[in-house]
Design an enzyme around this catalytic site. Structure first.
Site, PDB file in Angstrom:
ATOM      1  N   SER A 218      -0.349  -2.970  15.863  1.00 39.11           N
ATOM      2  CA  SER A 218       0.165  -3.784  14.750  1.00 39.11           C
ATOM      3  C   SER A 218       1.031  -2.934  13.835  1.00 39.11           C
ATOM      4  CB  SER A 218      -1.003  -4.343  13.942  1.00 39.11           C
ATOM      5  OG  SER A 218      -1.569  -3.296  13.176  1.00 39.11           O
TER       6      SER A 218
ATOM      7  N   HIS B 240     -13.971  -6.259  -2.682  1.00 33.92           N
ATOM      8  CA  HIS B 240     -14.242  -7.616  -3.165  1.00 33.92           C
ATOM      9  C   HIS B 240     -15.632  -7.966  -2.644  1.00 33.92           C
ATOM     10  CE1 HIS B 240     -13.895 -11.684  -4.466  1.00 33.92           C
ATOM     11  NE2 HIS B 240     -13.583 -12.219  -3.293  1.00 33.92           N
TER      12      HIS B 240
HETATM   13  N1  LIG Z   1      -4.711  -7.880  -1.276  1.00 31.77           N
HETATM   14  C1  LIG Z   1      -5.081  -7.449  -2.483  1.00 31.77           C
HETATM   15  O1  LIG Z   1      -4.274  -7.091  -3.318  1.00 31.77           O
HETATM   16  C2  LIG Z   1      -6.533  -7.345  -2.850  1.00 31.77           C
HETATM   17  C3  LIG Z   1      -7.494  -7.406  -1.850  1.00 31.77           C
HETATM   18  N2  LIG Z   1      -8.797  -7.167  -2.181  1.00 31.77           N
HETATM   19  C4  LIG Z   1      -9.804  -7.159  -1.128  1.00 31.77           C
HETATM   20  O2  LIG Z   1      -9.515  -6.101  -0.216  1.00 31.77           O
HETATM   21  C5  LIG Z   1      -9.981  -6.455   1.088  1.00 31.77           C
HETATM   22  C6  LIG Z   1      -8.832  -6.313   2.069  1.00 31.77           C
HETATM   23  O3  LIG Z   1      -7.863  -7.262   1.739  1.00 31.77           O
HETATM   24  P1  LIG Z   1      -6.305  -6.984   2.040  1.00 31.77           P
HETATM   25  O4  LIG Z   1      -5.991  -5.564   1.789  1.00 31.77           O
HETATM   26  O5  LIG Z   1      -5.545  -8.045   1.327  1.00 31.77           O
HETATM   27  O6  LIG Z   1      -6.256  -7.240   3.630  1.00 31.77           O
HETATM   28  P2  LIG Z   1      -4.926  -7.335   4.531  1.00 31.77           P
HETATM   29  O7  LIG Z   1      -4.933  -8.691   5.145  1.00 31.77           O
HETATM   30  O8  LIG Z   1      -3.750  -6.869   3.767  1.00 31.77           O
HETATM   31  O9  LIG Z   1      -5.209  -6.208   5.653  1.00 31.77           O
HETATM   32  C7  LIG Z   1      -6.239  -6.392   6.519  1.00 31.77           C
HETATM   33  C8  LIG Z   1      -6.285  -5.241   7.512  1.00 31.77           C
HETATM   34  O10 LIG Z   1      -7.324  -5.566   8.405  1.00 31.77           O
HETATM   35  C9  LIG Z   1      -6.829  -5.600   9.739  1.00 31.77           C
HETATM   36  N3  LIG Z   1      -7.423  -6.734  10.452  1.00 31.77           N
HETATM   37  C10 LIG Z   1      -7.211  -8.047  10.222  1.00 31.77           C
HETATM   38  N4  LIG Z   1      -7.932  -8.798  11.061  1.00 31.77           N
HETATM   39  C11 LIG Z   1      -8.614  -7.911  11.856  1.00 31.77           C
HETATM   40  C12 LIG Z   1      -9.523  -8.065  12.931  1.00 31.77           C
HETATM   41  N5  LIG Z   1      -9.902  -9.280  13.343  1.00 31.77           N
HETATM   42  N6  LIG Z   1     -10.019  -6.959  13.517  1.00 31.77           N
HETATM   43  C13 LIG Z   1      -9.658  -5.720  13.079  1.00 31.77           C
HETATM   44  N7  LIG Z   1      -8.798  -5.506  12.050  1.00 31.77           N
HETATM   45  C14 LIG Z   1      -8.289  -6.600  11.469  1.00 31.77           C
HETATM   46  C15 LIG Z   1      -5.349  -5.766   9.651  1.00 31.77           C
HETATM   47  O11 LIG Z   1      -4.789  -5.139  10.800  1.00 31.77           O
HETATM   48  P3  LIG Z   1      -3.568  -5.842  11.604  1.00 31.77           P
HETATM   49  O12 LIG Z   1      -2.359  -5.298  10.985  1.00 31.77           O
HETATM   50  O13 LIG Z   1      -3.793  -5.383  13.007  1.00 31.77           O
HETATM   51  O14 LIG Z   1      -3.712  -7.328  11.451  1.00 31.77           O
HETATM   52  C16 LIG Z   1      -5.030  -5.057   8.355  1.00 31.77           C
HETATM   53  O15 LIG Z   1      -4.814  -3.689   8.590  1.00 31.77           O
HETATM   54  C17 LIG Z   1     -10.518  -7.874   0.957  1.00 31.77           C
HETATM   55  O16 LIG Z   1     -11.899  -7.826   0.738  1.00 31.77           O
HETATM   56  C18 LIG Z   1      -9.800  -8.397  -0.288  1.00 31.77           C
HETATM   57  O17 LIG Z   1     -10.494  -9.462  -0.910  1.00 31.77           O
HETATM   58  C19 LIG Z   1      -9.197  -6.846  -3.451  1.00 31.77           C
HETATM   59  C20 LIG Z   1      -8.277  -6.781  -4.458  1.00 31.77           C
HETATM   60  C21 LIG Z   1      -6.904  -7.122  -4.242  1.00 31.77           C
HETATM   61 MG   LIG Z   2      -9.141 -11.631  -4.645  1.00 27.04          MG
END
Ligand SMILES: NC(=O)C1=CN([C@@H]2O[C@H](COP(=O)(O)OP(=O)(O)OC[C@H]3O[C@@H](n4cnc5c(N)ncnc54)[C@H](OP(=O)(O)O)[C@@H]3O)[C@@H](O)[C@H]2O)C=CC1
Ligand SMILES: [Mg+2]
Ligand SMILES: CC(=O)[C@](C)(O)C(=O)O
Ligand SMILES: [Mg+2]
EC number: 1.1.1.86
Length: 334
Positions: free
Chosen positions: A52, A109
């Site tokens: 990815s 979170h």
């Molecule tokens: N976004 C934000 O600004 C904020 C987020 N949070 C919290 O942080 C946490 C992460 O959120 P966020 O950073 O937005 O997540 P993202 O969606 O930005 O990133 C998720 C990551 O997980 C990987 N991933 C997704 N699906 C799978 C899977 N099925 N198996 C393995 N890896 C997977 C993705 O890899 P790939 O590229 O391969 O899909 C990617 O690297 C959550 O708990 C969210 O609530 C808290 C505060 C703010």
């Molecule tokens: Mg949130």
């Protein structure tokens, strides 16, 4: 009672010395927190599935991503920065079997722990360090010498040592520069879900769309409606960010400030606030969480269809063209 807020001098990075921190998921939060921690001198490894753009990004940032399983095995502190909707299954399949007594299981979170999707075994302390801002700002503010404020919470039975690790972690990602409020998993989860649904994302998106549609339906040029209802919003929010409502109102014209006072309460009415309370109740009782979990178990049909439809809204269509002309904006077409 006043909040307990921790700043730089209240945290000591030495509590992470000699410990390996695994960031599981190199996404919005993962890419930011991993680089900030590394720049703060912490030992960081990445658990990221291959194939990815996020995997390639981690490599381009000098990390050597490994599997979720291997990263969990190799780490002392494990932060699950995967999407909330997949954390439960991946925790049960790939994380829990590889935890060791004394590990600290983190999240940014509290959704999955608070709503029981993740139930850590005995001997594993849970810790929440939640940035109150988007991941990309967590990185850019840190690089600028600033920091996105955070929340910190300890899971049931977690030790004082884990709290010190949490404060060190918050310092490592720049959170103690802005302040780290002590809270609980329940309070972080419920207020974060409320804030993103009612104000930051859901409320603002619907406000912008309704304003844009009202002007366009009245015959005004869509480009003007975009500038008025979307583009200028950042400029106004920047004033709020710097000095609250008072500074924003100080900076705008008296005409705008008068309009703010006489028309604002007609838009956000007592009924709006009553609906906000209903949304909060659905979060608190777990109804929202149950809906989100079942939506994903069904393949997220509503979520995906709505994302597609929203991308074609008039404000999005006209905005893409106008932003392309503003070459100083590092445009993000997703
Ligand atoms: N976004 C934000 O600004 C904020 C987020 N949070 C919290 O942080 C946490 C992460 O959120 P966020 O950073 O937005 O997540 P993202 O969606 O930005 O990133 C998720 C990551 O997980 C990987 N991933 C997704 N699906 C799978 C899977 N099925 N198996 C393995 N890896 C997977 C993705 O890899 P790939 O590229 O391969 O899909 C990617 O690297 C959550 O708990 C969210 O609530 C808290 C505060 C703010
Ligand atoms: Mg949130
Ligand atoms: C960026 C943030 O704080 C949110 C809106 O809570 C989120 O992305 O989940
Ligand atoms: Mg949030």
């Amino acid at each position: 009672m006043a909040a307990t807020i921790y700043y730089e001098n209240d945290a000591d990075l030495s509590h992470l010395k000699g410990k390996t921190v695994a960031i599981l998921g190199y996404g919005s939060q993962g890419h930011a927190q991993a680089q900030n921690l590394r720049d703060s001198g912490c030992n960081v490894i990445i658990g990221q599935r291959p194939g990815s753009a996020n995997y390639d990004l981690a490599v381009s940032h000098g990390f050597e991503p490994m599997s979720i399983e291997d990263a969990t095995k190799a780490a002392d502190v494990i932060n699950i920065l995967l999407p909330d909707e997949v954390q439960g299954d991946i925790y049960r399949d790939s994380i829990e079997p590889n935890l060791k007594p004394g590990n600290v299981l983190m999240c940014s979170h509290g959704f999955n722990i608070h709503f029981g999707q993740i139930q850590p075994p005995k001997g594993i302390d849970t810790l929440l360090v939640a940035p109150k801002g988007p991941g990309h700002l967590v990185r850019s503010e840190y690089v600028k010498g600033g920091g996105v404020p955070c929340l910190i919470a300890l899971g049931e039975g977690a030790s004082e040592a884990t709290k010190q690790i949490g404060l060190a972690y918050a310092k490592g990602i720049g959170g103690t520069r802005g302040g780290v409020i002590e809270t609980s998993f329940a309070e972080e989860t419920e207020t974060d879900l409320f804030g993103e649904q009612v104000v930051l994302c859901g409320g603002v998106s619907e406000l912008v769309k309704a304003g844009f549609e009202t002007l366009v339906e009245a015959g005004y040029q869509p480009e003007m409606a975009y500038f008025e209802c979307m583009h200028e919003l950042k400029l106004i929010v920047d004033l709020l960010y710097e000095g609250g409502l008072s500074y924003m109102r100080y900076s705008i014209s008296n005409t705008a400030e008068y309009g703010d006072y006489v028309s604002g309460p007609r838009i956000i009415t007592p009924e709006t606030k009553a609906e906000m309370k209903r949304v909060l109740n659905e979060i608190q009782c777990g109804e929202f969480a149950r809906k989100w979990i079942s939506e994903n178990r069904a393949g997220a049909p509503f979520f995906k269809a709505t994302r597609r439809r929203e991308r074609e809204h008039g404000v999005e269509q006209v905005g893409r063209g106008l932003r392309r002309m503003m070459t100083w904006i590092d445009e993000k077409e997703v």
